[in-house]
Enzyme design. Structure first.
Site, PDB file in Angstrom:
ATOM      1  N   HIS A 133       0.812  -1.217   0.000  1.00  0.00           N
ATOM      2  CA  HIS A 133       0.000   0.000   0.000  1.00  0.00           C
ATOM      3  C   HIS A 133       0.852   1.276   0.000  1.00  0.00           C
ATOM      4  O   HIS A 133       0.569   2.206   0.771  1.00  0.00           O
ATOM      5  CB  HIS A 133      -0.929   0.012   1.222  1.00  0.00           C
ATOM      6  CG  HIS A 133      -1.866  -1.146   1.274  1.00  0.00           C
ATOM      7  ND1 HIS A 133      -2.422  -1.624   2.442  1.00  0.00           N
ATOM      8  CD2 HIS A 133      -2.349  -1.932   0.279  1.00  0.00           C
ATOM      9  CE1 HIS A 133      -3.206  -2.654   2.161  1.00  0.00           C
ATOM     10  NE2 HIS A 133      -3.177  -2.866   0.867  1.00  0.00           N
TER      11      HIS A 133
HETATM   12  C1  FAD Z   1       0.293  -7.581  -4.747  1.00  0.00           C
HETATM   13  C2  FAD Z   1      -0.648  -6.476  -4.396  1.00  0.00           C
HETATM   14  C3  FAD Z   1      -1.784  -6.753  -3.636  1.00  0.00           C
HETATM   15  C4  FAD Z   1      -2.664  -5.731  -3.301  1.00  0.00           C
HETATM   16  N1  FAD Z   1      -3.850  -6.032  -2.682  1.00  0.00           N
HETATM   17  C5  FAD Z   1      -4.801  -5.071  -2.584  1.00  0.00           C
HETATM   18  C6  FAD Z   1      -6.134  -5.386  -2.219  1.00  0.00           C
HETATM   19  O1  FAD Z   1      -6.490  -6.550  -2.016  1.00  0.00           O
HETATM   20  N2  FAD Z   1      -7.037  -4.377  -2.133  1.00  0.00           N
HETATM   21  C7  FAD Z   1      -6.702  -3.081  -2.377  1.00  0.00           C
HETATM   22  O2  FAD Z   1      -7.554  -2.203  -2.215  1.00  0.00           O
HETATM   23  N3  FAD Z   1      -5.441  -2.754  -2.731  1.00  0.00           N
HETATM   24  C8  FAD Z   1      -4.513  -3.721  -2.886  1.00  0.00           C
HETATM   25  N4  FAD Z   1      -3.286  -3.402  -3.363  1.00  0.00           N
HETATM   26  C9  FAD Z   1      -2.970  -1.986  -3.589  1.00  0.00           C
HETATM   27  C10 FAD Z   1      -3.613  -1.402  -4.845  1.00  0.00           C
HETATM   28  O3  FAD Z   1      -3.622  -2.325  -5.896  1.00  0.00           O
HETATM   29  C11 FAD Z   1      -2.861  -0.128  -5.210  1.00  0.00           C
HETATM   30  O4  FAD Z   1      -3.063   0.815  -4.183  1.00  0.00           O
HETATM   31  C12 FAD Z   1      -3.322   0.481  -6.521  1.00  0.00           C
HETATM   32  O5  FAD Z   1      -3.102  -0.415  -7.574  1.00  0.00           O
HETATM   33  C13 FAD Z   1      -2.596   1.785  -6.787  1.00  0.00           C
HETATM   34  O6  FAD Z   1      -2.993   2.269  -8.025  1.00  0.00           O
HETATM   35  P1  FAD Z   1      -2.137   3.337  -8.820  1.00  0.00           P
HETATM   36  O7  FAD Z   1      -2.929   3.701 -10.029  1.00  0.00           O
HETATM   37  O8  FAD Z   1      -1.735   4.401  -7.887  1.00  0.00           O
HETATM   38  O9  FAD Z   1      -0.766   2.615  -9.241  1.00  0.00           O
HETATM   39  P2  FAD Z   1      -0.409   1.192  -9.833  1.00  0.00           P
HETATM   40  O10 FAD Z   1      -1.444   0.199  -9.547  1.00  0.00           O
HETATM   41  O11 FAD Z   1       0.980   0.914  -9.386  1.00  0.00           O
HETATM   42  O12 FAD Z   1      -0.397   1.430 -11.409  1.00  0.00           O
HETATM   43  C14 FAD Z   1       0.589   2.186 -12.048  1.00  0.00           C
HETATM   44  C15 FAD Z   1       0.737   1.687 -13.474  1.00  0.00           C
HETATM   45  O13 FAD Z   1       1.640   2.541 -14.143  1.00  0.00           O
HETATM   46  C16 FAD Z   1       2.539   1.788 -14.931  1.00  0.00           C
HETATM   47  N5  FAD Z   1       3.776   2.555 -15.065  1.00  0.00           N
HETATM   48  C17 FAD Z   1       4.677   2.833 -14.091  1.00  0.00           C
HETATM   49  N6  FAD Z   1       5.690   3.564 -14.582  1.00  0.00           N
HETATM   50  C18 FAD Z   1       5.412   3.746 -15.904  1.00  0.00           C
HETATM   51  C19 FAD Z   1       6.079   4.434 -16.953  1.00  0.00           C
HETATM   52  N7  FAD Z   1       7.243   5.085 -16.753  1.00  0.00           N
HETATM   53  N8  FAD Z   1       5.515   4.415 -18.190  1.00  0.00           N
HETATM   54  C20 FAD Z   1       4.314   3.785 -18.408  1.00  0.00           C
HETATM   55  N9  FAD Z   1       3.658   3.115 -17.448  1.00  0.00           N
HETATM   56  C21 FAD Z   1       4.195   3.110 -16.203  1.00  0.00           C
HETATM   57  C22 FAD Z   1       2.722   0.513 -14.145  1.00  0.00           C
HETATM   58  O14 FAD Z   1       3.182  -0.534 -14.972  1.00  0.00           O
HETATM   59  C23 FAD Z   1       1.330   0.284 -13.569  1.00  0.00           C
HETATM   60  O15 FAD Z   1       0.537  -0.511 -14.422  1.00  0.00           O
HETATM   61  C24 FAD Z   1      -2.372  -4.400  -3.698  1.00  0.00           C
HETATM   62  C25 FAD Z   1      -1.238  -4.126  -4.447  1.00  0.00           C
HETATM   63  C26 FAD Z   1      -0.373  -5.143  -4.814  1.00  0.00           C
HETATM   64  C27 FAD Z   1       0.838  -4.817  -5.634  1.00  0.00           C
END
Ligand code: FAD
Length: 535
Positions: A466
């Site tokens: 998280h």
């Molecule tokens: C293993 C795991 C289990 C989890 N379990 C839960 C759960 O059960 N319930 C829950 O609520 N939350 C859970 N979480 C947390 C939740 O998934 C995250 O808080 C959420 O995904 C965050 O979203 P985000 O859009 O901020 O970033 P991210 O999900 O990290 O997405 C960012 C995206 O940007 C892409 N990216 C990064 N850098 C670049 C770049 N330079 N160029 C192009 N693309 C790029 C990445 O590849 C990724 O696809 C979990 C997370 C993980 C990893």
């Protein structure tokens, strides 16, 4: 072809933004994702989670040695696939506590982000299978439902927690967060409802929306103080893409500060020591990192009460058939679908410990697999006072970033985490679980003192996945974005994802991230959902 908006990062935030911004056919949107497609059925099956922390669709990063965990290096799964974390996570749908968001306003100056003001955005995205009331709705893109058929041990766990004095709660996302129960899940019809399947797939044929996979953005291009586009990696060299209105960085709490720093935006000293030319000195980028650290107890079961039994091939085949034919059975389980919220610090403003009951052992990377069937109880301290950093190792966009959550830098975090572990052990020892639980195997009955438990934690703790706060919104000198998510000091650049949260909410962070992006899309489009008069 110039786009109006270029969204970098196809995680939960990026998918929500792509959907909402391209709803207006006159707006041209490009979504760039470094990872690939989520076509593999493993991403759709809830139990696919058992594979997801072990390197599938992830960047393959680890933390730097943790100073306050005796130098431990922790495997740090971050998604690299369309849908980001929502395509690989355990699908728990939790929103945290109303006071979390109220603190964004009172303690970080984020006007407009109080619980009353963000609640409509949680509801807008929601397609709740069961609940409609002041806190829930249906008809939104994101499937939300309760576990399909939780096994008897999970009900015994609910009774055990109540024997310890933790009340039952049927809806952690309603009026009260405290208590124990089955989680709501981001699933629909026994399939994962990722941000990709919920927000992107239904709108992929919009002519004004372009999605490019396997397109890692190398840097945001800044001209005369304005973000004008991005440069992405291609098989043969690089490609430049222009944005007429805005570049929106949604690369997650590790990826966003990393990309900003690669673009020369961040603390000047850190940029210089990584060999990056400074474009805009912004000290808060990559600071303020917060994460939940998991400790856990594992007990051996008296029989085949958890999904450890699926390790036998004939059972795996049967479970697969059951799922394909009837959408029932073990494959419908996210393996962590029961748990709740309680207190380590009795004076805390709201629950500060979260439990996740793992229906097996060795489910997540690095967690011990028992020889005989086991059950795991994770406990995470939810409001860490420690703050970490995300920095570049060097100027190479392929190099892994230096991820330092700085766990337990504050002794209070350690104290509360150990109390949470003690609570987890106590629950597993209650009478209701006696028919299911033979004996504690980890930490093991012989470990009793705080020192012994801390030693166990140094060896075994893991991230709860998280990370948040590394491009925090606010009004102080450390703020990276303003409360309307604009990067301070550069025009045409916003950060929208978990990195923009000033404080990590007291829960899993997928639903809160989706809420942030829902609200951001309205801010960008000049719209606003009205808060309820009262809740
Ligand atoms: C293993 C795991 C289990 C989890 N379990 C839960 C759960 O059960 N319930 C829950 O609520 N939350 C859970 N979480 C947390 C939740 O998934 C995250 O808080 C959420 O995904 C965050 O979203 P985000 O859009 O901020 O970033 P991210 O999900 O990290 O997405 C960012 C995206 O940007 C892409 N990216 C990064 N850098 C670049 C770049 N330079 N160029 C192009 N693309 C790029 C990445 O590849 C990724 O696809 C979990 C997370 C993980 C990893």
């Amino acid at each position: 072809m110039p786009y109006d908006y270029i969204i970098v990062g196809g995680g939960p935030a990026g998918c929500v933004l792509a959907n909402r911004l391209s709803a207006d056919p006159s707006i041209k949107v490009l979504l760039l994702e470094a990872g690939g497609s989520d076509w593999n059925p493993l991403f759709r099956m809830p139990a696919g989670f058992a594979r997801m922390t072990k390197g599938v669709a992830s960047w393959g990063w680890s933390t730097v040695p943790q100073k306050h965990l005796k130098g431990r290096v922790i495997w740090y799964t971050q998604a690299k696939v369309i849908g980001g974390g929502s395509s690989i996570n355990a699908q728990l749908y939790t929103r945290g506590n109303a006071k979390d968001y109220d603190a964004w306003v009172t303690d970080a100056g984020c006007k407009g982000w109080s619980y009353r003001e963000v609640l409509p955005y949680f509801i807008r995205s929601e397609d709740n299978q069961r609940l409609v009331n002041a806190f829930h709705g249906y008809g939104g893109p994101l499937g939300v439902s309760y576990p399909v058929n939780p096994p008897p041990i999970s009900f015994a766990f609910l009774r055990a927690a109540q024997e310890l004095g933790i009340p039952f709660n049927a809806d952690f996302n309603g009026a009260v967060q405290d208590g124990i129960g089955h989680y709501q899940l981001s699933t629909r019809d026994a399939e994962r409802s990722s941000a990709s399947s919920a927000f992107l797939k239904p709108v992929r044929d919009r002519k004004n929306l372009t999605v490019r996979l396997n397109a890692q953005t190398l840097r945001v291009e800044i001209e005369k103080g304005r973000a004008v586009g991005v440069t992405i990696a291609q098989a043969s060299g690089t490609e430049s893409l222009r944005a007429d209105r805005e570049v929106i960085v949604s690369c997650g709490a590790i990826g966003s500060p990393r990309l900003l720093q690669l673009s020369g935006i961040g603390p000047a000293d850190a940029l210089k020591s990584a060999g990056v030319s400074v474009v805009h000195d912004l000290p808060g980028v990559g600071d303020n990192m917060q994460d939940h650290l998991d400790l856990y107890a594992i007990s051996e079961c008296t029989g085949d009460h958890t999904y450890d039994r699926m390790a036998r091939p004939h059972r795996t085949v049967w479970a697969g058939l059951q799922y394909l034919l009837f959408k029932t059975g073990p494959v419908t389980s996210t393996l962590f679908e029961t748990g709740g919220f309680w207190y380590a610090d009795k004076k805390a403003r709201s629950p500060d410990i979260q439990f996740h009951l793992g229906l097996g052992s060795g489910i997540e990377a690095g967690v011990a697999q028992m020889k005989n069937p086991g059950v795991t109880l994770n406990s995470a301290f939810l409001r860490p006072r420690s703050r970490g950093t995300v920095r570049l190792a060097n100027a190479d966009p392929k190099a892994a970033p230096l991820i330092d959550p700085n766990y337990w830098a504050e002794p209070y975090d350690r104290e509360c985490a150990l109390k949470g572990l003690r609570l987890a052990r106590e629950i597993l020892r209650q009478p209701a679980l006696k028919p299911f639980v033979l004996a504690e195997r980890l930490p093991g009955d012989s470990l009793k003192s705080d020192e012994e438990l801390a030693e166990y934690a140094y060896r075994s703790c893991k991230t709860d996945h998280h990370p948040a706060g590394t491009c925090a919104m606010g009004t102080g000198p450390e703020a990276v974005v303003t409360p309307d998510l604009k990067l301070r000091g550069i025009e045409g650049l916003r950060i929208v994802d978990a990195s923009a949260m000033p404080f990590v909410p007291s829960c899993n962070t997928n639903a809160p991230t989706i809420m942030v992006a829902e609200k951001a899309s309205d801010i960008i489009l000049g719209k606003q959902l009205l808060p309820p008069a009262e809740i």
